[in-house]
Design a protein around this motif. Structure first.
Motif, PDB file in Angstrom:
ATOM      1  N   LEU A 503       0.890  -1.263  -0.025  1.00  0.00           N
ATOM      2  CA  LEU A 503      -0.053   0.079   0.000  1.00  0.00           C
ATOM      3  C   LEU A 503       0.814   1.062   0.135  1.00  0.00           C
ATOM      4  O   LEU A 503       0.436   2.134  -0.722  1.00  0.00           O
ATOM      5  CB  LEU A 503      -0.950   0.076   1.455  1.00  0.00           C
ATOM      6  CG  LEU A 503      -1.790   1.000   1.528  1.00  0.00           C
ATOM      7  CD1 LEU A 503      -2.916   1.342   0.539  1.00  0.00           C
ATOM      8  CD2 LEU A 503      -2.374   1.090   2.652  1.00  0.00           C
ATOM      9  N   GLU A 504       1.816   1.100   0.882  1.00  0.00           N
ATOM     10  CA  GLU A 504       2.696   2.291   0.808  1.00  0.00           C
ATOM     11  C   GLU A 504       4.084   2.104   1.172  1.00  0.00           C
ATOM     12  O   GLU A 504       4.568   1.089   2.206  1.00  0.00           O
ATOM     13  CB  GLU A 504       2.291   3.222   1.992  1.00  0.00           C
ATOM     14  CG  GLU A 504       2.972   4.584   2.284  1.00  0.00           C
ATOM     15  CD  GLU A 504       2.213   5.461   3.510  1.00  0.00           C
ATOM     16  OE1 GLU A 504       2.863   6.382   3.935  1.00  0.00           O
ATOM     17  OE2 GLU A 504       1.100   5.126   3.803  1.00  0.00           O
ATOM     18  N   GLU A 505       5.433   2.671   0.738  1.00  0.00           N
ATOM     19  CA  GLU A 505       6.579   2.136   0.989  1.00  0.00           C
ATOM     20  C   GLU A 505       7.386   3.544   1.579  1.00  0.00           C
ATOM     21  O   GLU A 505       6.889   4.499   1.244  1.00  0.00           O
ATOM     22  CB  GLU A 505       7.427   1.940  -0.138  1.00  0.00           C
ATOM     23  CG  GLU A 505       6.918   0.550  -0.590  1.00  0.00           C
ATOM     24  CD  GLU A 505       8.147   0.033  -1.645  1.00  0.00           C
ATOM     25  OE1 GLU A 505       9.384  -0.212  -0.988  1.00  0.00           O
ATOM     26  OE2 GLU A 505       7.914  -0.161  -2.851  1.00  0.00           O
ATOM     27  N   ARG A 506       7.798   3.428   2.757  1.00  0.00           N
ATOM     28  CA  ARG A 506       8.734   4.695   3.576  1.00  0.00           C
ATOM     29  C   ARG A 506      10.030   4.093   3.635  1.00  0.00           C
ATOM     30  O   ARG A 506      10.245   2.963   3.792  1.00  0.00           O
ATOM     31  CB  ARG A 506       7.841   4.720   4.705  1.00  0.00           C
ATOM     32  CG  ARG A 506       6.309   5.195   4.602  1.00  0.00           C
ATOM     33  CD  ARG A 506       5.966   5.499   6.042  1.00  0.00           C
ATOM     34  NE  ARG A 506       4.432   5.265   6.206  1.00  0.00           N
ATOM     35  CZ  ARG A 506       3.650   5.785   7.236  1.00  0.00           C
ATOM     36  NH1 ARG A 506       4.297   5.815   8.351  1.00  0.00           N
ATOM     37  NH2 ARG A 506       2.336   5.884   7.166  1.00  0.00           N
ATOM     38  N   LYS A 510       7.490  -0.640   5.215  1.00  0.00           N
ATOM     39  CA  LYS A 510       6.429  -0.488   4.359  1.00  0.00           C
ATOM     40  C   LYS A 510       5.230  -0.984   4.909  1.00  0.00           C
ATOM     41  O   LYS A 510       5.146  -1.764   5.852  1.00  0.00           O
ATOM     42  CB  LYS A 510       6.696  -1.208   2.963  1.00  0.00           C
ATOM     43  CG  LYS A 510       7.226  -2.756   3.449  1.00  0.00           C
ATOM     44  CD  LYS A 510       7.656  -3.427   1.969  1.00  0.00           C
ATOM     45  CE  LYS A 510       8.225  -4.664   2.341  1.00  0.00           C
ATOM     46  NZ  LYS A 510       8.842  -5.403   1.216  1.00  0.00           N
ATOM     47  N   ILE A 511       3.981  -0.670   4.293  1.00  0.00           N
ATOM     48  CA  ILE A 511       2.790  -1.235   4.644  1.00  0.00           C
ATOM     49  C   ILE A 511       1.996  -2.197   3.662  1.00  0.00           C
ATOM     50  O   ILE A 511       1.949  -1.727   2.402  1.00  0.00           O
ATOM     51  CB  ILE A 511       1.674   0.116   4.730  1.00  0.00           C
ATOM     52  CG1 ILE A 511       2.346   0.959   5.873  1.00  0.00           C
ATOM     53  CG2 ILE A 511       0.242  -0.425   5.238  1.00  0.00           C
ATOM     54  CD1 ILE A 511       1.550   2.500   6.371  1.00  0.00           C
ATOM     55  N   GLN A 513      -1.032  -4.114   2.595  1.00  0.00           N
ATOM     56  CA  GLN A 513      -2.723  -4.339   2.485  1.00  0.00           C
ATOM     57  C   GLN A 513      -2.941  -5.830   2.375  1.00  0.00           C
ATOM     58  O   GLN A 513      -2.638  -6.339   1.367  1.00  0.00           O
ATOM     59  CB  GLN A 513      -3.301  -3.257   1.820  1.00  0.00           C
ATOM     60  CG  GLN A 513      -4.749  -3.021   1.937  1.00  0.00           C
ATOM     61  CD  GLN A 513      -5.229  -2.404   3.307  1.00  0.00           C
ATOM     62  OE1 GLN A 513      -4.335  -1.412   3.496  1.00  0.00           O
ATOM     63  NE2 GLN A 513      -6.192  -2.764   4.061  1.00  0.00           N
ATOM     64  N   GLN A 525      -3.708  -5.087   7.993  1.00  0.00           N
ATOM     65  CA  GLN A 525      -2.480  -4.447   7.266  1.00  0.00           C
ATOM     66  C   GLN A 525      -1.379  -5.341   8.024  1.00  0.00           C
ATOM     67  O   GLN A 525      -1.654  -5.658   9.167  1.00  0.00           O
ATOM     68  CB  GLN A 525      -2.356  -3.092   7.098  1.00  0.00           C
ATOM     69  CG  GLN A 525      -3.534  -2.125   6.654  1.00  0.00           C
ATOM     70  CD  GLN A 525      -3.131  -0.600   6.740  1.00  0.00           C
ATOM     71  OE1 GLN A 525      -2.492  -0.258   7.615  1.00  0.00           O
ATOM     72  NE2 GLN A 525      -3.725   0.037   5.729  1.00  0.00           N
TER      73      GLN A 525
END
Length: 597
Positions: A503-506, A510-511, A513, A525
């Protein structure tokens, strides 16, 4: 209510388990791993210990209502306090609430509509209140006898007496209560009859717990003292105001409920191997109730002393802080459940389904139904998950095969009717109500689910026997009133095995889903953390578990830090607003997260 043992030197409480009672004082021994006794630290000196200090508090109040929960050892505690009062030469007028119960036959008639059929596992959630079990005119009009230095109204419902100065409440954790039921040491409200365990539990679940929880909620703000009565040789207690302040503090930061564990016919060995504080002489552990709010406790710690309160005590006072935007829908009902199903070197779960929403509401009086998911924490190469029907399923043929298996005690070729999937670590299987399913042996399943937890319609149990050598109850008729036979073929792979995605990379995290089924009111998640990640609650409660990695640190917005280890479950209330997870181990930490949609 326990049998009257006041004439004995010590109470004869039998616990139907090999597991030890939680220690009353925390061990100072450092343990770097999963703890079965997590605690929430509060200010020093808030928890008192022992009958001497409790007796002093009671004497100082002159007139006291000592209320409490079913299965408290009323006779044993009274005997211990009488010794303390005698040492102080205090004359006591004991008024026992059991003398004001309605006749037992009348109570039996009153509760009968909520207990279902005699041979049924289920009843229906009652709409009674505790006052209906008593001769309220006689109880409410009690007066203190001035010839005595101390007057005590003693037992369930004592706080109905409004003319006394103070209210003390004796609580008992649900796991300890159930162990006493299994040891044949506990009775239902207003009963002196020994029922079998199934009937006792059914009456607890559908009647006693309902009316006692409502009563506890009503008097919580008025309680002057709460005592944890799970030990037979001592007692720990806290002032009511200190308890309420501690619950308020807990509702704004991370906390971990106390898990409890139970063996079963299909139970396995994974938890015994990984959770070293568990009793190793138990034959297996089938379940770990990581967070099932109706049965979990929360342990407070002060100056090394431990005191457990029921999870619902927190919800009765702080449900808005806990649930945030979920509060209008769920009130003081905690809606998300985490538990382990351990079949490592064990057996298969039954082939089963759970009721449709309208069915559970109409037949059992529950508000929500038992929608589930299976997240595979660990598995062996041969582990299977059974989910959904084969494309060519014929309902009548399936039903006849099930009925023949019961009558003839013959094995059923399950894969002929139900699809069989190879278990994969970190995969999520979606099991909304009405879906046929089972977990095979050699799985450790993290079950992420709606809170209801006893409405399992078993249709085939692999010819397994309970500890008495008898088959467990089979519920083919209930099952066939609920099974959705359209969940079959390729649709199962497409709609009931979650297709996870990033869903999201930081930086450093990372997240992932995991989409859930439209029937599920919760989302899932996974936070994969190499270094650290900041998370906003967005006014939702977060339920989390470290599913890979050794340990993490969670820091709330006030800078308070707590460490959690592999397989530990913890909760971040909506009111916490934000938190930071830092990976303290080698490799990547994977943290599963569930929240309300």
């Amino acid at each position: 209510m326990l049998e009257d043992l006041s004439t004995m030197e010590s109470p004869s409480i039998i616990r139907g388990t090999r597991q030890a009672v939680m220690p009353s004082v925390i061990s100072k021994e450092f343990r770097d791993g999963y703890s079965i006794y997590p605690s929430f630290s509060i200010a020093e000196g808030m928890i008192s210990s022992g009958y001497s200090s409790l007796a002093d508090w009671i004497i100082s109040k002159k007139t006291v209502c000592v209320d409490g929960y079913v299965a408290v050892d009323w006779a044993g505690i009274k005997a211990a306090l009488e010794k303390e009062f005698a040492r102080r030469s205090v004359r006591v007028n004991w008024i026992e609430t059991k003398d004001f119960f309605k006749p037992e036959a009348e109570i039996d008639i009153m509760v009968a509509p909520y207990l279902g059929d005699e041979d049924s596992v289920w009843g229906k959630v009652c709409d009674l209140n505790l006052a209906e079990f008593f001769d309220m005119e006689g109880l409410k009009n009690l007066e203190a006898d001035q010839e005595f230095e101390l007057n005590i109204v003693w037992g369930i419902g004592a706080s109905f007496v409004s003319t006394f100065n103070s209210i003390a409440y004796f609580d008992i954790p649900k796991n300890e209560l159930l162990f006493r039921v299994r040891g044949n040491s506990a009775f239902n409200i207003g009963s002196t009859t020994r029922f079998n365990m199934k009937k006792t539990y059914k009456r607890l679940y559908f009647v006693d717990w309902i009316v006692l929880n409502a009563h506890k909620k009503e008097i919580l703000s008025k309680i002057d003292l709460l005592a944890d009565s799970q030990w037979l040789d001592t007692i720990n207690w806290i002032q009511g105001e200190d308890l309420r302040n501690s619950l308020s503090e807990m509702s704004r930061t991370v906390f971990r409920p106390r898990p409890w564990f139970d063996p079963g016919v299909w139970g396995g060995q994974w938890m015994k191997a990984h959770f070293q504080e568990l009793a190793q002489d138990e034959v297996n552990y089938a379940w770990s109730f990581e967070i099932i709010a109706p049965e979990n406790g929360l342990v407070l710690e002060s100056s090394g002393h431990l005191l457990e309160v029921s999870f619902d005590t927190l919800m009765f006072q702080e449900s808005k802080n806990i649930l945030g935007s979920g509060h209008p829908q769920f009130g003081d009902y905690f809606p998300i459940r985490f538990d382990f199903l351990d079949t490592f070197d064990g057996g298969n779960l039954s082939v089963q389904c759970h009721p449709a929403l309208d069915y559970i509401q109409e037949n059992f009086g529950e508000q929500f139904t038992q929608d589930e998911t299976y997240y595979i924490m660990d598995c062996k190469e041969d582990a299977k998950v059974y989910l959904g029907f084969q494309e060519d399923i014929e309902p009548n043929r399936f039903k006849k095969a099930l009925e023949d298996s019961v009558v003839e005690e013959k094995e059923l070729e399950v894969a002929e009717f139900v699809q069989e999937f190879t278990s994969e670590k970190h995969k999520l299987y979606l099991i909304p109500n009405q879906t046929v399913h089972s977990a095979g042996r050699n799985n450790l399943v993290l079950e992420i689910s709606a809170t209801p937890y006893i409405y399992t319609f078993k249709m085939y149990d692999w010819l397994q026997r309970d500890k008495e050598g008898k088959p467990r109850p089979i519920n083919i008729e209930h099952g066939f009133r609920n099974l959705d036979f359209s969940r079959k073929g390729e649709q199962v792979e497409r709609e009931h095995i979650s297709k996870s995605y990033i869903l999201e990379e930081r930086e450093g995290a990372k997240i992932i889903q995991y989409p859930t089924h439209p029937e599920h009111y919760y989302a899932i998640q996974r936070l994969d953390v190499k270094d650290q990640i900041e998370v906003q609650t967005a006014d939702k409660v977060h339920v989390l578990m470290l599913v890979e990695g050794s340990k993490i640190e969670l820091e709330d917005r006030a800078g308070n830090q707590q460490t959690f280890h592999y397989a530990e479950t913890f909760i971040v209330p909506a009111a916490a607003e934000q938190y930071k997870i830092k990976n303290l181990g080698e490799g990547e930490a994977k943290v599963i997260l569930s929240y309300l949609k």
